[in-house]
Design a protein around this motif. Structure first.
Motif, PDB file in Angstrom:
ATOM      1  N   GLU A 249      26.849  -6.430  -6.679  1.00 33.69           N
ATOM      2  CA  GLU A 249      26.944  -5.311  -7.612  1.00 33.69           C
ATOM      3  C   GLU A 249      26.542  -5.734  -9.017  1.00 33.69           C
ATOM      4  O   GLU A 249      25.972  -4.940  -9.772  1.00 33.69           O
ATOM      5  CB  GLU A 249      28.362  -4.731  -7.609  1.00 33.69           C
ATOM      6  N   MET A 250      26.830  -6.972  -9.391  1.00 31.22           N
ATOM      7  CA  MET A 250      26.427  -7.470 -10.702  1.00 31.22           C
ATOM      8  C   MET A 250      24.911  -7.667 -10.765  1.00 31.22           C
ATOM      9  O   MET A 250      24.292  -7.435 -11.799  1.00 31.22           O
ATOM     10  CB  MET A 250      27.110  -8.811 -11.005  1.00 31.22           C
ATOM     11  N   ALA A 251      24.331  -8.123  -9.644  1.00 32.85           N
ATOM     12  CA  ALA A 251      22.927  -8.526  -9.650  1.00 32.85           C
ATOM     13  C   ALA A 251      21.960  -7.363  -9.495  1.00 32.85           C
ATOM     14  O   ALA A 251      20.880  -7.373 -10.085  1.00 32.85           O
ATOM     15  CB  ALA A 251      22.678  -9.549  -8.544  1.00 32.85           C
TER      16      ALA A 251
ATOM     17  N   SER B 156      26.382 -12.666 -17.467  1.00 35.85           N
ATOM     18  CA  SER B 156      26.300 -11.719 -18.579  1.00 35.85           C
ATOM     19  C   SER B 156      25.185 -10.725 -18.316  1.00 35.85           C
ATOM     20  O   SER B 156      24.152 -11.069 -17.735  1.00 35.85           O
ATOM     21  CB  SER B 156      26.032 -12.462 -19.892  1.00 35.85           C
ATOM     22  N   HIS B 157      25.381  -9.504 -18.762  1.00 34.12           N
ATOM     23  CA  HIS B 157      24.342  -8.472 -18.677  1.00 34.12           C
ATOM     24  C   HIS B 157      23.599  -8.327 -20.001  1.00 34.12           C
ATOM     25  O   HIS B 157      22.850  -7.365 -20.197  1.00 34.12           O
ATOM     26  CB  HIS B 157      24.953  -7.126 -18.277  1.00 34.12           C
ATOM     27  N   ASN B 158      23.790  -9.304 -20.893  1.00 39.78           N
ATOM     28  CA  ASN B 158      23.115  -9.294 -22.189  1.00 39.78           C
ATOM     29  C   ASN B 158      21.987 -10.316 -22.196  1.00 39.78           C
ATOM     30  O   ASN B 158      22.117 -11.404 -21.632  1.00 39.78           O
ATOM     31  CB  ASN B 158      24.111  -9.625 -23.302  1.00 39.78           C
TER      32      ASN B 158
ATOM     33  N   LEU C 196      22.383 -14.806 -16.001  1.00 33.78           N
ATOM     34  CA  LEU C 196      21.955 -13.628 -16.745  1.00 33.78           C
ATOM     35  C   LEU C 196      21.350 -12.586 -15.807  1.00 33.78           C
ATOM     36  O   LEU C 196      20.428 -12.892 -15.048  1.00 33.78           O
ATOM     37  CB  LEU C 196      20.914 -13.990 -17.802  1.00 33.78           C
ATOM     38  N   VAL C 197      21.881 -11.379 -15.853  1.00 33.63           N
ATOM     39  CA  VAL C 197      21.262 -10.238 -15.176  1.00 33.63           C
ATOM     40  C   VAL C 197      21.290  -9.070 -16.146  1.00 33.63           C
ATOM     41  O   VAL C 197      22.305  -8.382 -16.284  1.00 33.63           O
ATOM     42  CB  VAL C 197      21.981  -9.841 -13.869  1.00 33.63           C
ATOM     43  N   VAL C 198      20.184  -8.850 -16.834  1.00 35.67           N
ATOM     44  CA  VAL C 198      20.081  -7.743 -17.778  1.00 35.67           C
ATOM     45  C   VAL C 198      19.618  -6.506 -17.009  1.00 35.67           C
ATOM     46  O   VAL C 198      18.702  -6.602 -16.184  1.00 35.67           O
ATOM     47  CB  VAL C 198      19.088  -8.078 -18.906  1.00 35.67           C
ATOM     48  N   PRO C 199      20.232  -5.355 -17.214  1.00 38.37           N
ATOM     49  CA  PRO C 199      19.805  -4.154 -16.486  1.00 38.37           C
ATOM     50  C   PRO C 199      18.299  -3.920 -16.605  1.00 38.37           C
ATOM     51  O   PRO C 199      17.708  -4.133 -17.669  1.00 38.37           O
ATOM     52  CB  PRO C 199      20.601  -3.032 -17.166  1.00 38.37           C
ATOM     53  N   TRP C 200      17.717  -3.495 -15.511  1.00 39.02           N
ATOM     54  CA  TRP C 200      16.269  -3.281 -15.442  1.00 39.02           C
ATOM     55  C   TRP C 200      15.803  -2.342 -16.546  1.00 39.02           C
ATOM     56  O   TRP C 200      14.751  -2.557 -17.153  1.00 39.02           O
ATOM     57  CB  TRP C 200      15.897  -2.717 -14.076  1.00 39.02           C
TER      58      TRP C 200
ATOM     59  N   GLU D  60      17.047 -15.839 -16.843  1.00 32.32           N
ATOM     60  CA  GLU D  60      16.945 -17.159 -17.451  1.00 32.32           C
ATOM     61  C   GLU D  60      15.487 -17.543 -17.682  1.00 32.32           C
ATOM     62  O   GLU D  60      14.567 -17.002 -17.052  1.00 32.32           O
ATOM     63  CB  GLU D  60      17.594 -18.222 -16.553  1.00 32.32           C
ATOM     64  N   ILE D  61      15.292 -18.503 -18.569  1.00 32.33           N
ATOM     65  CA  ILE D  61      13.969 -19.065 -18.853  1.00 32.33           C
ATOM     66  C   ILE D  61      13.829 -20.318 -17.990  1.00 32.33           C
ATOM     67  O   ILE D  61      14.606 -21.265 -18.137  1.00 32.33           O
ATOM     68  CB  ILE D  61      13.839 -19.414 -20.347  1.00 32.33           C
ATOM     69  N   LEU D  62      12.865 -20.315 -17.090  1.00 37.40           N
ATOM     70  CA  LEU D  62      12.771 -21.396 -16.119  1.00 37.40           C
ATOM     71  C   LEU D  62      12.192 -22.681 -16.709  1.00 37.40           C
ATOM     72  O   LEU D  62      11.189 -22.657 -17.415  1.00 37.40           O
ATOM     73  CB  LEU D  62      11.931 -20.970 -14.917  1.00 37.40           C
ATOM     74  N   LEU D  63      12.855 -23.778 -16.362  1.00 38.26           N
ATOM     75  CA  LEU D  63      12.396 -25.140 -16.637  1.00 38.26           C
ATOM     76  C   LEU D  63      12.137 -25.838 -15.300  1.00 38.26           C
ATOM     77  O   LEU D  63      12.693 -25.431 -14.279  1.00 38.26           O
ATOM     78  CB  LEU D  63      13.488 -25.936 -17.353  1.00 38.26           C
TER      79      LEU D  63
END
Length: 602
Positions: free
Chosen positions: A249-251, A321-323, A191-195, A338-341
C-alpha cells in the motif's frame, strides 16, 4: 531500434514489439536446429524440427539492439557534448571535459544511453529549490560530503557499506565540486513519492529547461563553506512504517493511476492454499519468455507481486517517506525515487559477492552441465504461514525434482508454486521435467533464516518438512557450473556483477533496478527469467536440449561486455558524472551552469 519499455503507458509499443517478434518467429531460421538430448524435455515439432524456438527470435532481436546501441558511441569530446545536448536538452555540467578525459583514460565506451538512469533519477529534483535540496540533504545522518576537493564521511555508527561508498567517492574527489550526498544504508528502499507528484515535478523541469547561450554560461560551482556556517532549520523526512496493507500500500502510490497496481486489489490471500495470479506474466510474455525485462520486473504492471515477493509480503525493515529528498542507494524498485549508485557490494571487492576479482571460472567446456544456486532463505521476514509467497522459497521448491513430480500429480500445484502449462512450453508431461531437474540442477538453502532468527541454527521447524539445509558453496566454486540463476533477496542480489563477469551463464530474475540496467541487453549478455519462474523449465530445456553453443555464446558475450562496461573503472566513471549533475542541481546558479568550451571554440 527496439528499446525497452519502462512504464505502463508504453503499452502501444509493447503491442508493436510483439508483432515484430511474431514476424521474426515465422521467418527467421538462422540458428542451427536443436539436437535433442535423450531424456530431456524438448521443444515440440509443432513448428517443424528446423523451425525457430521463441528464444531464437528474442536473441536475434536483442543482437540487433546491441548493434544499434554500439553505433551511438561518441569518439571525441565534441561528439560526446553534442550527443549530450541532443539527448538531455541542456549543456553538459561544468567539469564535463575533465570527466570525458577521465573516462577515456580508463578506456571506456562513451555511450550516452549508458547514463540514462542518472537523468531518470535526478530530473524531478529540478522542481525543488537548490537551497531546499541542500537543507534536505542534511537530514540523513549517513552522508558523504565533498569540500574543497576532499571527501568526508559522516555516519551515526560504523557501517561497512558506508566505508565502501566513501572509498569510491574519495577516489574521485579531485574532480568533484562541493556537495552533500545522503546515503541509504538499509537493504530496503526508503522513498516512494506519489506518481502524481513526480509527474508534476517532471513537467516543471521540462517547462523550465533552458540551454542558455555560451556567453551566459558559468563554469564554476558554488562553494558550500559559507553554507556550512548557516543556521538551517532541521527537516523531518517523514519516514514511517507500513500500516494496514503492508508495504504494498505504501509502494503502489508511486505507480501511474491507470496501472494495474493502482487499479487491482487482490483478495486476502490464504497461504494454506497454492495461489495465485500467474496469468499476467503469460499475457506479458512472448510465448512464455521475457521479451521486455523492464516491463516484466515492474510491480506497477505486475500487481501479483504483492503476494509473490518478500519485499511486499513482509520486508525485514521498512522506513519509507512519500516526500522527495536527495537519497542515494544501490538499488530500488521501479516506483522508488532514490538516486542510484553502483552498489557498495560491487565496489567492495568482497570474495563472498564476487568470488574474487580475478576468479571468473574456467573454460565453458570444462564446466558441470548444471544450474547451481546456494544462498540463505532471505527476501524478507518469512514466517509461518506467509513463507509460501516468498520468491526464493518458490524457486527452491520448483527446482526440486521430487516436489515437481508430486505437483504433476496434484493438478500442477506444489505447496508454494504452480507449474506452467507444459503445452505452452512444448514440454513433455512424462516425467521429463523432474528428470531434467534431477540431472541438471544443484540448488539449496544453506540457512533457512527462521523467525525468530538464530544465526547458529540453519534449520527452521516450519520449513524443515519442505527444505533440507544444503552445504554452502563459495562463489568461485559456483563458477564451475554452466548455469547461474540469480534471485532477489532482501533487495537486489549482490552476486550479479560477479556472475556477469564469470564464464558461466547468468539467469536473472528481479524486480529491482540498478545503475547498470541500460548497459546490459537481455538475451545477449544474460538470460532474463520471470519472478514467477514459470519460464525456468523452458529455459533449461532450451539450452540443455542441444543449444550448448548458444548458452556458451551468451555467457562469454556477457563476460566480455561486462569487462567493458561493468568494471570498477566504469563504476567510477558513472559516479563521477552522477555527482557533477547532482552538484549542479543543488547549486544556486544551476540554470546557468554548464560546459560550453566546445561551442566557444567553434
Amino acid at each position: 531500434m527496439l528499446r525497452l519499455l519502462t512504464t505502463f503507458s508504453s503499452r502501444t509499443g509493447r503491442v508493436a514489439l510483439l508483432a515484430i517478434f511474431f514476424i521474426l518467429s515465422l521467418t527467421w531460421m538462422l540458428l542451427s536446429p536443436s539436437h535433442d538430448n535423450p531424456g530431456l524435455p524438448t521443444y515440440s515439432a509443432r513448428y517443424g524440427h528446423n523451425s525457430p524456438h521463441p528464444i531464437d527470435s528474442l536473441i536475434q532481436t536483442a543482437e540487433n539492439d546491441l548493434q544499434d546501441l554500439l553505433e551511438t558511441e561518441a569518439h571525441d569530446l565534441q561528439d560526446a557534448a553534442d550527443k549530450y545536448r541532443a539527448r538531455r536538452g541542456r549543456h553538459p555540467p561544468p567539469g564535463f571535459a575533465e570527466w570525458y578525459k577521465f573516462a577515456k583514460s580508463k578506456d571506456s565506451l562513451i555511450v550516452e544511453e549508458f547514463f540514462d538512469q542518472i537523468y531518470t533519477d535526478l530530473t524531478p529534483y529540478w522542481a525543488l529549490e537548490p537551497k531546499e535540496l541542500r537543507r534536505l540533504a542534511r537530514s540523513i545522518p549517513t552522508r558523504i560530503l565533498v569540500r574543497n576537493k576532499t571527501a568526508i564521511m559522516k555516519t551515526d555508527e560504523p557501517r561497512s557499506w558506508m566505508d565502501s561508498w566513501y572509498d569510491l567517492v574519495s577516489k574521485l574527489e579531485d574532480g568533484l565540486p562541493d556537495l552533500d550526498m545522503p546515503i541509504n544504508v538499509m537493504d530496503e528502499t526508503r522513498l516512494v513519492v506519489p506518481w502524481e507528484t513526480i509527474t508534476e515535478y517532471m513537467q516543471k523541469e521540462k517547462v523550465n529547461r533552458v540551454m542558455p547561450s555560451p556567453s551566459h554560461v558559468k563554469s564554476e560551482y558554488m562553494s558550500l563553506n559559507d553554507w556550512d556556517g548557516e543556521d538551517v532549520e532541521p527537516y523531518n523526512p517523514g519516514f514511517t512504517v507500513p500500516g494496514e496493507g503492508g508495504y504494498w500500500e505504501m509502494a503502489r502510490v508511486g505507480c501511474p493511476p491507470g496501472s494495474p497496481a493502482r487499479n487491482t486489489n487482490l483478495p486476502m490471500v490464504d497461504f494454506n492454499e497454492p495461489p495465485w495470479e500467474y496469468g499476467n506474466f503469460e499475457r506479458l510474455s512472448y510465448h512464455g519468455y521475457v521479451s521486455n525485462f523492464s516491463l516484466a520486473k515492474d510491480p506497477c504492471v505486475r500487481p501479483e507481486m504483492q503476494v509473490l515477493h518478500g519485499t511486499f509480503l513482509e520486508p525485514v525493515s521498512v522506513s519509507t517517506s512519500h516526500n522527495l529528498m536527495p537519497l542515494f542507494g544501490g538499488s530500488k524498485l521501479p516506483m522508488n525515487n532514490e538516486i542510484l549508485l553502483p552498489p557498495a557490494m560491487y565496489w567492495a571487492q568482497n570474495d563472498h559477492y564476487s568470488g574474487g576479482e580475478q576468479e571468473h571460472g574456467g573454460p565453458w567446456e570444462s564446466k558441470t552441465n548444471k544450474a547451481v544456486w546456494r544462498g540463505a532463505a532471505t527476501g524478507g521476514r518469512a514466517r509461518e504461514p506467509n513463507w509460501t509467497g516468498f520468491q526464493r522459497h518458490r524457486f527452491m521448491a520448483m527446482m526440486n525434482a521430487t516436489a515437481v513430480a508430486q505437483a504433476e500429480k496434484n493438478q500442477g500445484h506444489g505447496i508454494n508454486f504452480r507449474l506452467p502449462n507444459y503445452a505452452d512450453y512444448k514440454l513433455k508431461d512424462d516425467g521429463s521435467v523432474p528428470q531434467l531437474l534431477a540431472d541438471h540442477t544443484d540448488t539449496g538453502f544453506n540457512h533457512l533464516v527462521c523467525h525468530p532468527y538464530i544465526e547458529s541454527d540453519p534449520r527452521c521447524p516450519y520449513l524443515d518438512p519442505y527444505f533440507e539445509v544444503a552445504p554452502g558453496m563459495a562463489m568461485k566454486t559456483m563458477y564451475d557450473f554452466k548455469y547461474l540463476p540469480d534471485l532477489d533477496g532482501n533487495s537486489f542480489s549482490g552476486r550479479y556483477r560477479g556472475f556477469m563477469l564469470s564464464t558461466s551463464l547468468p539467469i536473472k530474475a528481479t524486480i529491482y533496478n540498478e545503475w547498470h540496467d541500460s548497459r546490459l541487453i537481455p538475451w545477449v549478455h544474460f538470460v532474463p527469467m520471470d519472478t514467477t519462474y514459470l519460464d525456468i523449465y523452458g529455459i533449461l530445456a532450451y539450452f540443455l536440449g542441444g543449444r550448448d553453443d548458444t548458452a556458451r555464446k551468451i555467457a562469454l558475450a556477457g563476460k566480455s561486455w561486462g569487462e567493458k562496461v561493468l568494471r570498477r573503472e566504469d563504476m567510477q566513471i558513472y559516479t563521477y558524472r552522477l555527482l557533477l549533475e547532482y552538484a549542479r542541481i543543488c547549486d544556486d546558479q544551476r540554470e546557468f551552469l554548464g560546459y560550453v568550451d566546445d561551442l566557444k571554440a567553434a
